[in-house]
Write an enzyme that holds these catalytic residues in place. Structure first.
Site, short mmCIF file in Angstrom:
data_model
loop_
_atom_site.label_atom_id
_atom_site.label_comp_id
_atom_site.label_asym_id
_atom_site.label_seq_id
_atom_site.Cartn_x
_atom_site.Cartn_y
_atom_site.Cartn_z
N ASP A 246 50.40 40.32 43.93
CA ASP A 246 49.87 39.64 43.12
C ASP A 246 49.96 41.13 41.72
O ASP A 246 50.61 40.28 40.82
CB ASP A 246 48.76 38.93 43.13
CG ASP A 246 48.95 37.71 43.20
OD1 ASP A 246 49.73 36.75 44.09
OD2 ASP A 246 47.08 37.37 44.34
N ASP A 259 45.32 40.96 45.43
CA ASP A 259 44.94 40.21 46.12
C ASP A 259 44.08 39.07 44.94
O ASP A 259 42.67 38.94 46.07
CB ASP A 259 45.68 39.01 46.88
CG ASP A 259 46.47 38.67 47.90
OD1 ASP A 259 47.06 38.02 47.08
OD2 ASP A 259 46.38 37.98 49.13
N LYS A 261 42.31 35.54 45.25
CA LYS A 261 42.47 34.28 45.41
C LYS A 261 40.99 33.44 44.70
O LYS A 261 40.48 33.49 44.13
CB LYS A 261 42.02 34.78 47.11
CG LYS A 261 42.34 35.27 48.30
CD LYS A 261 44.19 34.40 48.42
CE LYS A 261 45.21 35.14 49.01
NZ LYS A 261 46.18 34.59 49.02
#
Length: 340
Positions: A246, A259, A261
């Site tokens: 990412d 990352d 989420k």
């Protein structure tokens, strides 16, 4: 019948029957009656105590030893002796039982000590963005899905069946489709923000699908700087797996694989993110062994954003924690390779 015969016999003799009935009534009045609780008025047989039939002399020593022991004052020594007799000797300084830690057969370090820096154009300040190519290498996501623990697979399937009961099969498919779409829009909005170094456009801020997520991560974005990669493919050249990172940037001054989420439920602890730490560790190892990247990473960051706009939970992973999850990732990778 007997009584009738008796009366007939009496009736044969004149005067006998009359005398029989007159005598009780011709007597003096009935004596006074009284109640008593004394047992002597009853003729019941006295109960026999079974203990009286025991040979008292034979068990005299046993009774004395038991009664004398119980009446004596207990001390810590006598308590330990009694526990030792009942449960056995105590295990002193016994180390806690730990699960057996497995060691990866094909261990590769998280940090690459022999990494060669390729010739890259250092004049560009734009983050790296390498497209993901279709190869025979398995992806990190695929490996984690196929090596999921039975317990985690059970809870995932139970959640899926519960949602199907509430929404129906078509409704559940639409629900999951919208979740993926929201995640893609959220990542796209973050990418545009990092590339332009400005806030998201007006259209993105007004988009209901991502506006809550963007509001959720505002306090985290203030601590992020020097973005080096965005939605970029990584490949571990030794272990032969790939993935799509990412973001790679500095979080509070430390270079991290980040990352992003999205979640509808709070995840305040790292353990609430399930296999995401293994995913981050896998990406870190891949970057460090990928010749396309002229840097190495030792830390990770998982940011859980919420649709309702509540503050996101950032979960920072230092080098030691990333190393622990790196070993777990290597075991999952070996399990996948053995199955395939």
């Amino acid at each position: 019948l007997v009584r009738m015969k008796f009366l007939q016999l009496l009736s044969r003799k004149p005067g006998k029957l009359e005398v029989f009935f007159q005598i009780p009534f011709c007597q003096k009045p009935f004596p006074y009656m009284c109640l008593a609780t004394s047992a002597c008025l009853y003729s019941k047989k006295k109960k026999v105590n079974s203990y009286e039939q025991v040979d008292q002399e034979k068990y005299k020593n046993l009774v004395y030893s038991v009664t004398s022991y119980k009446t004596s004052a207990q001390t810590p020594e006598t308590i330990f002796e009694e526990d030792n007799l009942l449960y056995g000797p105590p295990d002193k300084q016994r180390p806690p039982i730990k699960a057996e830690t497995k060691t990866p057969k094909n261990w590769v370090p998280l940090i690459n000590p022999n990494k060669r820096i390729p010739l890259l154009n250092s004049d560009s300040n734009l983050p790296m963005k390498i497209s993901l190519q279709k190869t025979k290498m398995p992806s990190v996501t695929r490996i984690l899905q196929q090596t999921m623990s039975p317990q985690q697979a059970f809870y995932l399937e139970r959640w899926k069946q519960k949602m199907i009961l509430e929404l129906g099969k078509d409704g559940f498919e639409e629900y999951t489709k919208n979740l993926f779409l929201q995640g893609e829009l959220f990542h796209a909005a973050l990418e545009s923000m990092f590339l332009s170094e400005e806030m998201a456009s007006k259209e993105q801020r007004e988009d209901v699908a991502v506006s809550g997520y963007l509001s959720s991560v505002q306090h985290v974005l203030k601590d992020i700087s020097e973005v080096k990669a965005l939605e970029s493919a990584v490949q571990h050249e030794t272990l032969q797996y790939l993935g799509l990172v990412d973001c790679v940037a500095k979080y509070r001054g430390r270079l991290c694989v980040i990352d992003w989420k999205t979640s509808e439920k709070p995840k305040p602890f790292l353990k609430n993110t399930f296999d995401n730490p293994l995913q981050v560790a896998a990406y870190i190892g891949a970057i460090n062994h990928d010749a396309n990247y002229d840097f190495q990473v030792s830390c990770g960051l998982i940011v859980v954003a919420y649709k309702n706009g509540s503050p996101a939970h950032p979960h920072f992973m230092d080098h030691d924690l990333c190393s622990q999850y790196w070993n777990k990732w290597l075991l999952r990778l070996e399990e996948y390779m053995d199955r395939n």
